[in-house]
Every structure is written in structure tokens, then in C-alpha cells.
Design an enzyme around this catalytic site. Structure first.
Site, short mmCIF file in Angstrom:
data_model
loop_
_atom_site.label_atom_id
_atom_site.label_comp_id
_atom_site.label_asym_id
_atom_site.label_seq_id
_atom_site.Cartn_x
_atom_site.Cartn_y
_atom_site.Cartn_z
N CYS A 97 0.82 -1.21 0.00
CA CYS A 97 0.00 0.00 0.00
C CYS A 97 0.86 1.26 0.00
CB CYS A 97 -0.95 0.00 1.19
SG CYS A 97 -0.14 -0.19 2.79
N HIS A 139 -1.36 0.87 7.58
CA HIS A 139 -1.88 0.92 6.21
C HIS A 139 -1.80 2.34 5.66
CE1 HIS A 139 -4.09 -0.49 2.77
NE2 HIS A 139 -5.07 0.36 2.96
#
Length: 789
Positions: free
Chosen positions: A327, A748
Site C-alpha cells: 500500500c 496501512h
């Protein structure tokens, strides 16, 4: 001649089988993100070189490959989804704990999902026949291609095989006598938690671990508390113990603050009543937990009022698949290709036909990413995952290439998005020169003044980003004990960035006193695009902790008041001759400079070597010095203002050629690679892998691909001239990379990007219209991208 007769004749030129050294590309086309799933005609895998091509809407890459290489036979693979697979529903905590984790790299059972058809496609005849009708040699090779690991899977396996190593503490664990009564392994010694339990390998104390962000696994950090009070550094997670593989157990050194291996773990656990030979893994490992977080984290697919955010599709709105902790890469790439300068740079550019393997060529991969993100062809709902997800594109080949020579980015671990952005800038600058990233470049200035004599100096540096500190007032704590901070403005961070900083033990060159000095920084020029990272990570008890200080979303900001500071009244600027440009303020890499001096090189040689090799390291500078031993001015006093870049073919150090020859490359080809890459050995290796069929002949007009030092000097001089004009320091917020988690190496990353006046959230494959639902930017904003108004 019939198609089968043609195949019979052409099969004589095929390899007998694939070898372990062969990369079999069968995930997507070498030049586009067309796959066996999303292209109606399927994917054509060349049976000669094992590269994949597509007969795509925009171009017939298969025919182009045949025309260029005369490879006629291709294994065609088509995959059609059998049925619509609904997205998995959310599971309860109890269900999640029952599921057995898995880490090994395996491909899904595609036969359960797809109807897969294969055939042999004959490019010159534009015809296909079934594999079973083909000669035995063709059938055997087709089967080998089908069963071989695809290139991306092979890269994944290689990434996971990168080892965790023992540390000095895990090698020297001194165990203490254990009480006769059995140790209670069922719960934490300081609380009632019965999961996420860690056992101290020194004394056997059971403590719960830290809470894992994004996971249902709870933790109160009592294992860490035990280390802080006892000094016992190494612990192992009970739920990760497995008789199948001792090395797969989670072992952690709190002093090193990293995962480690513990040699002889079985013997070290036995005194505490733990038999590793019969242990069954009950909980996910740290790596698996982080992978799950990245692949399933929804960030904010719901608005502030609970309404579902609308998925959005179209050109420039294409999702990127999460490859497992990718990510950070996805967010950076999405932001860069949202900028007009990046799109214009690659728009209309064609792939270089001379490149034998596009998967190993950075310009080819950047072109492929550009087409995949900007064209809109792949911005469609996923039939497999549901309408909230896009089919998107998988940047597997790009990730493998860009991280190939970096110890961290070549792994499948989570990484810091800002570190990756700066690394990518550097790679692209070395590949394309400053043209691509010119709009990010600006001159930053600093002033240093002695507190004793008030004499000082100023300097400028060409940079492409700034990092600003953040200071927040703690208002209290929430129910979970987390700190609650007062909201701040980004301008407060710039105030801290440009404030005077006091430096102790500074030896003034003018008065020769060791005393205090003040340092202050600011802008000499302002770039078109300004990258600002916020220093959210601080050390608490020597452990990196992220500060979730809310920052008011700065839709616009004026930075004119943060110009590089002039000398105040009473302060005296000491100028070194007439030097005032970036190149004239050359400061050698201290460690490399000391190393070169210790080798016996004179100071001028050391300075020249570092200056002409980008001031990187001693080895490259040493090679440059060896290559210029006969220069008339090699031992003359070094003056950067007098250094000129020759347009002649650079002299090549014999040692550099020997290094490449020892890797298996021919001497002639090695020399050409070094000439084309300015004696940069690493860049030369990349070039060699991308040009295995090159004849090694250096044409008369062959020049280095990029003369980065010369470009830096030219751009610095140009910006110095612009600094005398009236500055435009007004910026509007264009994009923000946000991070949710306790550390930049876990959690994330997502990107919020303003597209046609509206905020869009790019969360891997999920691309949604945010509208005014951008509150996540406040607490989680990490890297801000501003565009000059």
C-alpha cells in the site's frame, strides 16, 4: 501449408523445456495490464522467450513481438469467471481466531473460479489450434509453461525467503533458575488476557504483547513492561509456536526493537514446560497480521453520517492491487501519476524496441504504469470481489524491479511511504535526469551564526521535499489510555521548521571558539509541487511511537514568510571568495572522505572522486580516482568552480570492468555499460540485464545516458537567478498520503487526491468519491502534496 504443418516446422526452433533460470511471464502483458482474465482474446505467452503479450484494443503486442523477434508460436491462455463471487462477509472475533493462518506463497485454485482454456496461437497465420492436436514437443513445453511459477509468484517467494537474523542478545540468552511450580501459560501474569501471549526466554514470565493495529488481537504491552523492569530482552510468542518449523516462530528482541531468530529455541523453551516438538500454531504471526491488515483494511468507505461512499470509475481513477504490504507503493504511485507533469512526460512516449525484456527496464515499467492508471481501460468493477472493488491493475513487475537493489523495498514487508518516495525520486532522477522531477526541485537555504562573534555563513541546497516537526499539547487520554492531542495547523509546523535552532559544541571558523551557534532554514525558491512530510514518529522509552496529533486540513497555504533568513543587524556573513552557488558549497561525504584518506589518497584526489561520483560512497570515488590517475590536475587544489564535465567518453577503471566480468558479463559489454552510465556500477548492472543481446560496440557519438551532476549545477544556477524575482509562495493542497497505524513500517497507507475539484480516496483497489468526508486526513495525514496556485 496448414496451421498444424506450420507448427510442426516451427517447433524445431523452440526450447525443449523451461529451466530454473527462466522467468515465465504469464500474469499480464509485458507492455500493458491486459491479462488472461480481462482480455477477451486472452494472454499469449511466447514459447521461445516466455514473455507474455496481448492482442489488446489499443495495440496487437503479440503481432508486434513476432514482427520484431520472429517468434511465431504462443501459448494462449483465457480465463472466464465461472460465477459471481460475493465479497466475504465480516467475521466475528471468535471466528477469526479459529481460522488457521497460512504464509506460504501459493496461487489460488483458479479452476474453482475460472473456466480456463488454452491453445497454441500462430502469430503469422493469426490462427489457433488445440494443444492436444500439436506435436509432442509443443505439448510438453506448453505444459511446462502452464505449471511453472509465474514471474510475479517467483519474485514473491524470493521476497519471503529474505531471512530474519539472530541478534547479539538472542545469541547470548542467560536463563535463570525456574521455580519448581509450573508456569501458568494460560494468561498474562499482569492481566487476564489469554491471547497474544509472549514468554520471556530468560525467566519464563508470561506477558501480553502490544495491541496489533487493525487486528482483533488485543494487548496491553505487559511483555514490554517486563523487559523495561527486568532488562530481559528476548521473548517468543506462544501462539506462533509450531512443531513444523522452529524458524517460523515469532521471536522478538525488545532492545533491538526487531524480530529475531533464536538458535536452539526448542532447548530454551523446555525449562519452562513448553514442548516445541508437539506445539500447534494457534495465532497468526506478526507478518501475517500485518498482511491481513493491509489487504482487508477499509479505512473510510463510509461517510461521517454512515452513508456508503460511492465507488468511482474512469480515466485517472484506476485502483492498484495490494500485493501484500504494497500500500505504501500504491499510494505514492497514485499521487505522482495524478500530477499533470508526470502524465505529460509519458504521454505519447513509445516503448523502446531495443529493450529485450521490458520487465527489467525502468522506463518501460513507468510507461506501463502510466497507461494502466491514466487510460481508464482497467477502471471497472471487479466481478470477483464485488462493486466496491475495482479489478484494478497489479504493479508486480514494477515493484520487483524498483526494489531489486534495495534491502528493504525488495521484501514483502511494510515500508515507510516517505522513504520510498525519496528513493523513487532518486531512481527516476538517475534514469531520466532532472526533467521528470524538475517541478519538485527548489533551493533551500540555511544560515549558521556563531553566538560568540556573530560571524556566520549561508548555504543553499537543491532539494525536492521538506520534513517539518509537529508539536502538540496533550489534552488527556481516552478510555484505552491513548493520548488526546489539541488540533494544530500545518503553519505551526512550518513555524517550527523555520525557527532558530541552537547547536552546542560548535567550533567557529572565524573566532576558533567552541561555543553555541544558531541555525535557521527557509526557502530560497518555491517549486511548482511541494512535498511536505510531517514528523509524526517520536521515541518513547526508545520505542518509535506515532503521534496522532490532528492537523487542520490546509486547503491553501502561503509560505512567503518562510523564506531563507537574511543576516540580521549585527550579524556578519563570511563569504568564501565569490562562491554562492549550490555546486560551490560542496561538502564531501564525511565517512567516505575519511575512508579515502585512510587508503592513502591525497585530499584533492578524495574531493575530486567524491564530487564526480555524486558524493555517494568511497568505492565509487575510488574507482573514479583510479580511472583519472593520469589527469594533469589530479593533485592540484580542488576548486568546484573550476570543475568542468568532459563530453569525451569517460575513462573506465579496470577494477570496475573486472567487477562486472566476475558477474559473467563480457569485458567489451561491461565497458560499454560503464561508459553509458557514468562509471556507476549498480546502474551498469541494471543496463546489462536489460541489454543482454547488445554487441558491446561503443559508437562514436555514444554519450552517458544522464549527466546528473551537470544537470544539478545547471538547475541550481537557473533557480538562483529566479530567486531575485518576486516569489509566488501561494499553494493549494493537491493530495495527501495518510497512514493509519502505530509505526510507518506497520499499518496501512492510502492516498486522498483532489480530482477535478473533488476529493477521491485511493485505497488500493478501492477508489471512492469522498466529497467532504476527509476527516481521516486530520489525524492520519503524513505526506502532503501542494500545487502552486
Amino acid at each position: 501449408m496448414t496451421t498444424l504443418e506450420y507448427i510442426e516446422r516451427a517447433s524445431a526452433g523452440l526450447p525443449e523445456k523451461t529451466t530454473p533460470a527462466d522467468k515465465v511471464y504469464k500474469d499480464d502483458c509485458m507492455y500493458s495490464f491486459d491479462t488472461a482474465e480481462n482480455n477477451a482474446l486472452g494472454l499469449d505467452v511466447c514459447m521461445t522467450c516466455f514473455q507474455a503479450f496481448a492482442r489488446a484494443v489499443q495495440k496487437d503486442y503479440t503481432a508486434e513481438h513476432y514482427t520484431r523477434k520472429r517468434h511465431p508460436l504462443f501459448l494462449n491462455i483465457k480465463k472466464q469467471l465461472k460465477r459471481r463471487i460475493e465479497p466475504e462477509s465480516e467475521t466475528s472475533d471468535a471466528e477469526a481466531r479459529v481460522k488457521q493462518p497460512k504464509l506460504e506463497i501459493i496461487e489460488e485454485k483458479e479452476l474453482d473460479l475460472y473456466d480456463i482454456s488454452t491453445s497454441i496461437y500462430v502469430a503469422p497465420l493469426s490462427d489457433s489450434v488445440g494443444i492436444e492436436s500439436c506435436p509432442e514437443r509443443v505439448k510438453l513445453l506448453a505444459n511446462e509453461i502452464l505449471t511453472a511459477n509465474s514471474a510475479s509468484v517467483a519474485d514473491d517467494i524470493k521476497a519471503w525467503e529474505l531471512e530474519v537474523f539472530p541478534c547479539e542478545h538472542s545469541l547470548s540468552i542467560a536463563q535463570v533458575p525456574v521455580p519448581e511450580q509450573e508456569i501458568d501459560l494460560s494468561h498474562c501474569a499482569l492481566c487476564d488476557l489469554k491471547e497474544n501471549l509472549w514468554i520471556c526466554l530468560t525467566c519464563g514470565t508470561i506477558g501480553c504483547g502490544r495491541e496489533q493495529f487493525g487486528s482483533s488481537l488485543k494487548g496491553n504491552s505487559h511483555a514490554l513492561t517486563h523487559y523495561e523492569t527486568s532488562g530481559h530482552q528476548v521473548a517468543v510468542k506462544l501462539g506462533s509456536l509450531s512443531a513444523d518449523n522452529e524458524d517460523s516462530c515469532d521471536c522478538y528482541c525488545y532492545q533491538c526493537n526487531d524480530e529475531v531468530k533464536v538458535p536452539g529455541l526448542t532447548e530454551k523453551l523446555r525449562p519452562f514446560g513448553v514442548d516445541l516438538s508437539s506445539a500447534v500454531k494457534l495465532e497468526k504471526s506478526l507478518v501475517e497480521l500485518n498482511l491481513d491488515t493491509n489487504k482487508s483494511w477499509q479505512f473510510n468507505l463510509d461517510g461521517a453520517s454512515g452513508e456508503k461512499l460511492t465507488p468511482i470509475f474512469g480515466p485517472g481513477l484506476t485502483g492498484l492491487s495490494n500485493l501484500g504490504n504494497s500500500c505504501y507503493l500504491n499510494s505514492v504511485i497514485q499521487v505522482l501519476f495524478s500530477l499533470p507533469s508526470y502524465r505529460l512526460f509519458f504521454e505519447g512516449t513509445e516503448f523502446d524496441e531495443k529493450v529485450p525484456d521490458a520487465a527489467l527496464d525502468l522506463p518501460s515499467q513507468m510507461l506501463k504504469i502510466h497507461d494502466g492508471l491514466v487510460s481508464g481501460r482497467y477502471s471497472k468493477p471487479s466481478a470477483l470481489k464485488g462493486d466496491d472493488y475495482q479489478a484494478g491493475i497489479k504493479p508486480s513487475t514494477f515493484k520487483a524491479l524498483i526494489g531489486a537493489d534495495h534491502n528493504e523495498f525488495q521484501t514483502n514487508k511494510q515500508q515507510d511511504a516517505n522513504e520510498f518516495l525519496l528513493y523513487l525520486f532518486d531512481k527516476l532522477d538517475n534514469q531520466f535526469g532532472l526533467t521528470l522531477n524538475k517541478d519538485f526541485k527548489f533551493l533551500a537555504g540555511s544560515k549558521v551564526v556563531c553566538a560568540n562573534c556573530k560571524h556566520g555563513s549561508s548555504s543553499t541546497n537543491l532539494v525536492d521535499n521538506i520534513s517539518v516537526p509537529i508539536r502538540g499539547n496533550v489534552l488527556g487520554t481516552d478510555e484505552e489510555g491513548k493520548k488526546i492531542y489539541e488540533e494544530v495547523k500545518l503553519s505551526d509546523c512550518f513555524d517550527s521548521f523555520s525557527a532558530k535552532e541552537t547547536i552546542e559544541n560548535y567550533t567557529c571558523e572565524h573566532c576558533k571558539e567552541t561555543t553555541l551557534t544558531t541555525k535557521q532554514e527557509g526557502f530560497v525558491t518555491y517549486p511548482k509541487y511541494l512535498v511536505v512530510s510531517v514528523q509524526r514518529i517520536t521515541l518513547e522509552n526508545w520505542v518509535p511511537v506515532k503521534q496522532e496529533i490532528p492537523i487542520t486540513i490546509p486547503e491553501t497555504i502561503n509560505l512567503e514568510s518562510y523564506k531563507a533568513p537574511p543576516f540580521d543587524e549585527g550579524e556578519i556573513e563570511v563569504k568564501s571568495g565569490d562562491k554562492n552557488s549550490h555546486s560551490e558549497n560542496f561538502v564531501p561525504n564525511k565517512e567516505a572522505f575519511s575512508t579515502l584518506l585512510s587508503m592513502g589518497f591525497s585530499e584533492p584526489r578524495c574531493l575530486r572522486g567524491l564530487y564526480n561520483t555524486g558524493n555517494k560512497d568511497a568505492e565509487e570515488a575510488m574507482n573514479w580516482v583510479f580511472a583519472h590517475m593520469d589527469d594533469a590536475d589530479i593533485d592540484s587544489p580542488f576548486d568546484p568552480t573550476q570543475v568542468t564535465q568532459s563530453n569525451d567518453t569517460p575513462a573506465i577503471a579496470p577494477e570496475a570492468i573486472d567487477n562486472l566480468v566476475s558477474m559473467g558479463f563480457g569485458a567489451l559489454l561491461a565497458k560499454k555499460a560503464l561508459v553509458l552510465n557514468n562509471n556507476d556500477v549498480n546502474a551498469s548492472v541494471e543496463w546489462l540485464f536489460s541489454h543482454p543481446d547488445d554487441d558491446g560496440v561503443i559508437e562514436e557519438n555514444t554519450q552517458p545516458v544522464v549527466n546528473l551532476q551537470d544537470e544539478i549545477k545547471q538547475l541550481s544556477a537557473q533557480l538562483q537567478e529566479e530567486a531575485h524575482g518576486e516569489p509566488n509562495a501561494q499553494y493549494a493542497l493537491k493530495a495527501v498520503i495518510c497512514h493509519k497505524g502505530t509505526s510507518p513500517h506497520t499499518g496501512h497507507y492510502v492516498a486522498f487526491i483532489k480530482h477535478e475539484g473533488q476529493w477521491i480516496l485511493f485505497n488500493d483497489e478501492k477508489v471512492v468519491l469522498c466529497g467532504t468526508n476527509i476527516e481521516d486526513i486530520k489525524k492520519n495525514g503524513y505526506i502532503y502534496f501542494f500545487e502552486k496556485c
